[in-house]
Design an enzyme around this catalytic site. Structure first.
Site, PDB file in Angstrom:
ATOM      1  N   LEU A  32       0.680   1.741   8.045  1.00  0.00           N
ATOM      2  CA  LEU A  32       2.084   2.196   8.069  1.00  0.00           C
ATOM      3  C   LEU A  32       2.368   3.282   7.024  1.00  0.00           C
ATOM      4  O   LEU A  32       1.769   3.306   5.954  1.00  0.00           O
ATOM      5  CB  LEU A  32       3.013   1.000   7.823  1.00  0.00           C
ATOM      6  CG  LEU A  32       2.876  -0.141   8.837  1.00  0.00           C
ATOM      7  CD1 LEU A  32       3.875  -1.254   8.500  1.00  0.00           C
ATOM      8  CD2 LEU A  32       3.070   0.338  10.265  1.00  0.00           C
ATOM      9  N   HIS A  36       6.980   5.114  10.059  1.00  0.00           N
ATOM     10  CA  HIS A  36       7.246   3.760  10.573  1.00  0.00           C
ATOM     11  C   HIS A  36       8.446   3.135   9.854  1.00  0.00           C
ATOM     12  O   HIS A  36       9.286   2.474  10.461  1.00  0.00           O
ATOM     13  CB  HIS A  36       6.035   2.843  10.346  1.00  0.00           C
ATOM     14  CG  HIS A  36       4.800   3.261  11.080  1.00  0.00           C
ATOM     15  ND1 HIS A  36       3.705   3.794  10.443  1.00  0.00           N
ATOM     16  CD2 HIS A  36       4.488   3.213  12.391  1.00  0.00           C
ATOM     17  CE1 HIS A  36       2.761   4.053  11.328  1.00  0.00           C
ATOM     18  NE2 HIS A  36       3.208   3.715  12.522  1.00  0.00           N
ATOM     19  N   GLY A 150       8.943   6.633  17.704  1.00  0.00           N
ATOM     20  CA  GLY A 150       9.053   7.965  17.116  1.00  0.00           C
ATOM     21  C   GLY A 150       8.915   9.053  18.164  1.00  0.00           C
ATOM     22  O   GLY A 150       8.158   8.912  19.121  1.00  0.00           O
ATOM     23  N   GLN A 156       4.897   9.386  25.100  1.00  0.00           N
ATOM     24  CA  GLN A 156       4.923   7.914  25.072  1.00  0.00           C
ATOM     25  C   GLN A 156       6.364   7.405  25.165  1.00  0.00           C
ATOM     26  O   GLN A 156       6.661   6.470  25.917  1.00  0.00           O
ATOM     27  CB  GLN A 156       4.255   7.413  23.797  1.00  0.00           C
ATOM     28  CG  GLN A 156       4.456   5.919  23.549  1.00  0.00           C
ATOM     29  CD  GLN A 156       3.650   5.401  22.378  1.00  0.00           C
ATOM     30  OE1 GLN A 156       2.491   5.080  22.530  1.00  0.00           O
ATOM     31  NE2 GLN A 156       4.258   5.289  21.208  1.00  0.00           N
TER      32      GLN A 156
HETATM   33  O1  PAF Z   1       2.647   4.406  19.058  1.00  0.00           O
HETATM   34  C1  PAF Z   1       1.897   3.459  18.752  1.00  0.00           C
HETATM   35  O2  PAF Z   1       1.615   3.195  17.575  1.00  0.00           O
HETATM   36  C2  PAF Z   1       1.309   2.619  19.864  1.00  0.00           C
HETATM   37  O3  PAF Z   1       1.043   3.395  20.990  1.00  0.00           O
HETATM   38  C3  PAF Z   1       2.167   1.392  20.227  1.00  0.00           C
HETATM   39  C4  PAF Z   1       3.506   1.811  20.789  1.00  0.00           C
HETATM   40  C5  PAF Z   1       2.365   0.534  18.982  1.00  0.00           C
HETATM   41  C6  PAF Z   1       1.451   0.548  21.286  1.00  0.00           C
HETATM   42  O4  PAF Z   1       0.219   0.083  20.815  1.00  0.00           O
END
Ligand code: PAF
Length: 284
Positions: A32, A36, A150, A156
């Site tokens: 992290l 995060h 993020g 994503q």
């Molecule tokens: O973005 C990330 O860190 C990963 O793709 C997630 C969303 C935690 C899924 O493993």
């Protein structure tokens, strides 16, 4: 409280979270950093309870070496979270692979209306099936009201929104701005693998996006693309994997500008064997 078992986590959440309270969820793969933490701060400002998952999800890696090299620092991660989030409002789920996948570590297949076929989907086969699989599992176990992602991984984010919409889950997906290092490099767990020199040079990613943003207002898509490619040609330590200008909504690459359309520039570049990703909104 930290849980390694999803069954115990479910029992704990049943007792801990009152029916009037809301759960904000931040899924992570650990290692992290402040990016995060900013998601967690946003989550706890919006919800009563925060759940953070820390799990390096094997099915979203298309490259075995990348999976092996991914840092695993759960104890440090939890200590960092506790600096910012009151333990009374915090639950951490940090399982092993078997608690999530049982004996078969395989991904399900998802269709996200084509969002999965471009950029990261085209360059990392199976990646978004892995992401869908882990998020479906985590959403079912945690049952959050809101989940925070993020904008660094903008594709994503759009895919998660599509997943939730298609499955008709009652979860609000929140996109949060990219957190950056002082020189503009997007914060990422991968930055830790860069030498100080490469970290300095990696500023080029953000700098090129900023230039592209300015240039795009007056110039064509093709010429904006050329501009970024030429910047990277001058920097032999870097390999530009792609710079794509795409529609913000469909994520499909575009070749012509239209009025009132939202565009985004997406970039992936490698330095010292580290794959770095970033993006920016572009206005015509
Ligand atoms: O973005 C990330 O860190 C990963 O793709 C997630 C969303 C935690 C899924 O493993």
């Amino acid at each position: 409280m930290i849980f390694k078992s999803h069954k115990l986590l479910v029992e704990h959440l049943k007792k801990k979270v009152k029916s009037s309270e809301t759960i904000g969820f931040v899924p992570t793969m650990g290692a992290l950093h402040n990016g995060h933490i900013s998601l967690m701060k946003e989550a706890i400002s919006q919800c009563d309870q925060l759940v953070v998952s820390i799990f390096v999800n094997p099915t979203q890696f298309d490259n075995k070496k990348d999976l092996e090299k991914y840092p695993r620092t759960v104890n440090n991660d939890v200590a960092l979270i506790k600096k910012y989030i009151n333990a009374d409002n915090l639950t951490v789920y940090a399982p092993g692979v078997e608690d999530v996948y049982g004996k078969k570590t395989v991904a399900k297949t998802y269709r996200y209306d084509g969002l999965e076929n471009v950029m990261e989907g085209a360059n990392r086969p199976g990646h978004f099936d892995g992401v869908g699989t882990i998020l479906e599992f985590l959403f079912k176990v945690i049952n959050p009201d809101q989940a925070f992602f993020g904008e660094k991984d903008f594709q994503q984010l759009q895919i998660v929104k599509k997943l939730v919409e298609k499955q008709k889950w009652n979860i609000k997906i929140r996109g949060c701005p990219v957190e950056r290092e002082p020189h503009g490099l997007a914060m990422s767990s991968r930055n830790e693998r860069l030498s100080p020199e490469a970290r300095e040079k990696a500023q080029l990613i953000y700098a090129s996006l900023q230039l592209a943003k300015k240039y795009f207002r007056q110039h064509s898509i093709k010429n904006t693309q050329k501009l970024v490619e030429q910047l990277f040609e001058k920097e032999p330590d870097f390999e530009l994997e792609y710079f794509t200008i795409a529609s913000e909504e469909t994520l499909k690459p575009v070749t012509r500008k239209y009025k009132n359309h939202h565009y985004r520039g997406f970039i992936v570049a490698h330095i010292e064997g580290v794959r770095l990703i970033d993006n920016t909104a572009l206005y015509s």
